[in-house]
Scaffold this active site. Structure first.
Site, PDB file in Angstrom:
ATOM      1  N   GLY A  98       5.657  50.513   4.315  1.00 24.11           N
ATOM      2  CA  GLY A  98       5.914  50.903   5.726  1.00 24.11           C
ATOM      3  C   GLY A  98       4.693  51.014   6.380  1.00 24.11           C
ATOM      4  O   GLY A  98       4.840  51.558   7.568  1.00 24.11           O
ATOM      5  N   THR A 152       2.845  48.777   8.309  1.00 26.23           N
ATOM      6  CA  THR A 152       3.265  48.338   9.628  1.00 26.23           C
ATOM      7  C   THR A 152       4.055  49.003  10.568  1.00 26.23           C
ATOM      8  O   THR A 152       3.766  49.346  11.737  1.00 26.23           O
ATOM      9  CB  THR A 152       3.763  46.674   9.370  1.00 26.23           C
ATOM     10  OG1 THR A 152       2.780  46.155   8.818  1.00 26.23           O
ATOM     11  CG2 THR A 152       4.091  46.109  10.834  1.00 26.23           C
ATOM     12  N   GLU A 188      -0.057  38.782  10.743  1.00 29.04           N
ATOM     13  CA  GLU A 188       1.135  38.404   9.691  1.00 29.04           C
ATOM     14  C   GLU A 188       2.505  38.240  10.375  1.00 29.04           C
ATOM     15  O   GLU A 188       3.074  37.123  10.010  1.00 29.04           O
ATOM     16  CB  GLU A 188       1.266  39.835   8.675  1.00 29.04           C
ATOM     17  CG  GLU A 188       2.266  39.438   7.729  1.00 29.04           C
ATOM     18  CD  GLU A 188       2.317  40.572   6.637  1.00 29.04           C
ATOM     19  OE1 GLU A 188       2.488  40.261   5.516  1.00 29.04           O
ATOM     20  OE2 GLU A 188       2.056  41.887   7.111  1.00 29.04           O
ATOM     21  N   ARG A 228      11.123  44.979  15.192  1.00 28.30           N
ATOM     22  CA  ARG A 228      10.873  46.187  14.509  1.00 28.30           C
ATOM     23  C   ARG A 228      10.794  47.464  15.382  1.00 28.30           C
ATOM     24  O   ARG A 228      11.592  48.548  15.058  1.00 28.30           O
ATOM     25  CB  ARG A 228       9.585  46.130  13.820  1.00 28.30           C
ATOM     26  CG  ARG A 228       9.757  45.334  12.380  1.00 28.30           C
ATOM     27  CD  ARG A 228       8.936  45.764  11.521  1.00 28.30           C
ATOM     28  NE  ARG A 228       8.850  45.123  10.029  1.00 28.30           N
ATOM     29  CZ  ARG A 228       8.140  45.244   9.198  1.00 28.30           C
ATOM     30  NH1 ARG A 228       7.327  46.393   8.884  1.00 28.30           N
ATOM     31  NH2 ARG A 228       8.120  44.427   7.866  1.00 28.30           N
ATOM     32  N   ARG A 282      -8.122  46.988  -1.191  1.00 25.17           N
ATOM     33  CA  ARG A 282      -8.540  45.942  -1.615  1.00 25.17           C
ATOM     34  C   ARG A 282      -9.669  45.364  -0.959  1.00 25.17           C
ATOM     35  O   ARG A 282      -9.972  45.543   0.282  1.00 25.17           O
ATOM     36  CB  ARG A 282      -7.256  44.933  -1.475  1.00 25.17           C
ATOM     37  CG  ARG A 282      -7.247  43.623  -1.814  1.00 25.17           C
ATOM     38  CD  ARG A 282      -6.250  42.929  -1.888  1.00 25.17           C
ATOM     39  NE  ARG A 282      -6.271  41.662  -2.120  1.00 25.17           N
ATOM     40  CZ  ARG A 282      -5.268  40.472  -2.053  1.00 25.17           C
ATOM     41  NH1 ARG A 282      -4.183  41.100  -1.554  1.00 25.17           N
ATOM     42  NH2 ARG A 282      -5.406  39.296  -2.525  1.00 25.17           N
ATOM     43  N   LYS A 329      -9.545  60.744   3.730  1.00 23.32           N
ATOM     44  CA  LYS A 329     -10.775  60.841   4.477  1.00 23.32           C
ATOM     45  C   LYS A 329     -10.557  61.479   5.806  1.00 23.32           C
ATOM     46  O   LYS A 329      -9.806  60.868   6.306  1.00 23.32           O
ATOM     47  CB  LYS A 329     -11.615  59.577   4.313  1.00 23.32           C
ATOM     48  CG  LYS A 329     -13.049  59.850   4.823  1.00 23.32           C
ATOM     49  CD  LYS A 329     -13.913  58.671   4.906  1.00 23.32           C
ATOM     50  CE  LYS A 329     -15.067  58.771   5.581  1.00 23.32           C
ATOM     51  NZ  LYS A 329     -15.915  57.536   5.631  1.00 23.32           N
TER      52      LYS A 329
END
Length: 451
Positions: free
Chosen positions: A214, A216, A240, A249, A376, A420
């Site tokens: 979740g 986004t 995306e 949404r 990533r 952080k």
């Protein structure tokens, strides 16, 4: 003839003298102009040093008059013991009072901006004539310099700490009279704001999570909260999903209508009233959506610089962006983009939230809660980010593995892990999550929501 025109850098000696004379007559008037001009806005070096000396006296609670000012300038080596007195007296007699001090400051500032524009044009012209740089690079440099000048953030020489201390004092006084101003931009989640103290201007906030957690929806919820609470523009770059999918949404979250029903059109009559109310409220918000695929940081910046009253930028997501440079190593390319995003946040002086994918290493651990090393193609993302937030829902993995979830409350809870925080402590807070509405909310509120 145009060739016969003698070009001189713009400046007004009388305006500079009048500004300094006004402060000599009424030392408190320095408060009225400190946020307008700095010492670098004065063209004459002597005037720069006089203004700095005035700041020094003011910040040390010393009276500003001819005697104390000359003494301060002698200490700094600007004047010898026998010089300077006549000129300071002339400045003191330039104006009869300080009533027009803001007008003098504006003239000084305007002349300074004109000089900055001239310097900028000279530099861009030299770069264009040299033909040594890419055209896009020259254009971006010109655009960035012009925007910085327009926003009053053109690069300058060193600022003396006395001037900066004055700004800090003014900020501290504001905090005393208006404690709420100490907070950054609120996320709309009280538990998260207590840890972050809001999102600071120029902060790069990375939101990471595995697919389906979740991230986004979380960022869209924050963007909607900011747009409603501040009235400022919230710019969303969706790399995306299309703009229509994104708005679906948002409407689902705001109208509390099942997102599946919105996608399929299986709507009940009462749903239309909720959609109308949510759409009406959202239409009043300054939410701007750009769904250009593979956009670059420089293209984002060019668009954002034209947005008035910008309050927040959301990017979904980092790994789908394109680099302005051709770099063979993808990790290095992502690192280059994260640095560019941090610079952009600082130049625009607004928080920038950027979603990021996580690697699959979390799946192989017993404790699947993410950590910064899971980002990533992380490279320098962890270093560049001011705040790193991870989303984690234990029920997501339990459902995937066929385990039984212990309670309904557990299904409606998500962990927001602040891994952080450059400005404070790290912590984990819990928020409510209602999947069918793609909505995160404070747990206190979530308890009263329909399941």
């Amino acid at each position: 003839m145009a060739e016969d025109i003698i070009r001189k850098l713009p400046f007004s000696a009388i305006a500079e003298q009048s500004l300094l004379g006004s402060i000599l007559i009424d030392p408190t008037s320095i408060n009225q102009v400190a946020d307008t001009v700095s010492s670098e806005d004065f063209y004459l070096e002597e005037h720069k040093q006089i203004y700095l000396a005035m700041h020094s006296l003011f910040m040390t609670n010393n009276q500003i008059d001819v005697v104390t000012l000359i003494d301060e300038l002698v200490k700094k080596g600007v004047y010898s013991k026998s010089g300077g007195e006549d000129y300071i007296k002339i400045i003191a007699q330039t104006v009869p009072n300080s009533l027009n001090v803001k007008d003098y400051a504006k003239i000084v500032k305007d002349k300074s901006i004109l000089r900055q524009l001239i310097n900028m044009c000279d530099e861009v012209s030299d770069a264009a004539y040299s033909e040594q740089n890419e055209v896009s690079s020259v254009l971006e440099k010109a655009q960035n310099r012009l925007y910085a000048i327009a926003q009053g953030r053109e690069s300058r020489n060193f600022r003396h700490i006395r001037e900066v201390i004055h700004d800090v004092y003014a900020h501290l006084k504001q905090l005393v009279t208006d404690p709420a101003s100490s907070q950054g931009t609120s996320t709309g989640f009280r538990s998260l704001d207590r840890v972050l103290a809001g999102m600071g201007n120029s902060d790069l906030v990375i939101v990471g999570a595995r697919p389906g957690m979740g991230k986004t929806s979380f960022c869209l919820n924050i963007g909607t909260n900011v747009a409603k609470a501040t009235g400022k523009a919230v710019a969303i770059f969706s790399l995306e999903m299309s703009a229509e999918q994104l708005v679906n949404r948002v409407i689902s979250s705001e109208a509390l209508i099942d997102s599946y029903a919105l996608r399929t059109g299986e709507l009940k009559p009462e749903h239309w009233d909720h959609i109308a109310q949510a759409s009406s409220a959202l239409s009043q918000c300054e939410i701007l959506i750009d769904d250009t695929p593979g956009i670059t940081v420089s293209a984002m910046k060019a668009k954002l610089q034209r947005v008035n009253n910008l309050g927040l930028v959301i990017i979904d997501y980092l790994q789908l962006m394109q680099s302005d440079k051709k770099i063979e190593n993808r990790t290095q390319e992502v690192s280059d983009m994260s640095r560019a995003l941090k610079i952009m946040a600082k130049e625009l002086n607004v928080p920038v939230i950027c979603c990021s994918q996580l690697s699959r290493t979390t799946e192989g651990r017993t404790n699947k809660r993410p950590m910064p090393s899971d980002l990533r193609e992380s490279g320098s993302i962890e270093q560049d980010a001011d705040v790193i937030i991870f989303l984690y829902r234990d029920e997501y993995y339990r459902n995937a593995e066929g385990d039984t979830v212990e309670s309904d409350a557990e299904q409606n809870t998500a962990e927001v892990i602040i891994a952080k925080n450059r400005h404070g402590s790290t912590d984990t807070v819990k928020v409510g999550w209602t999947g069918r509405y793609t909505k995160f909310r404070d747990i206190v509120i979530e308890e009263n929501m329909p399941r």
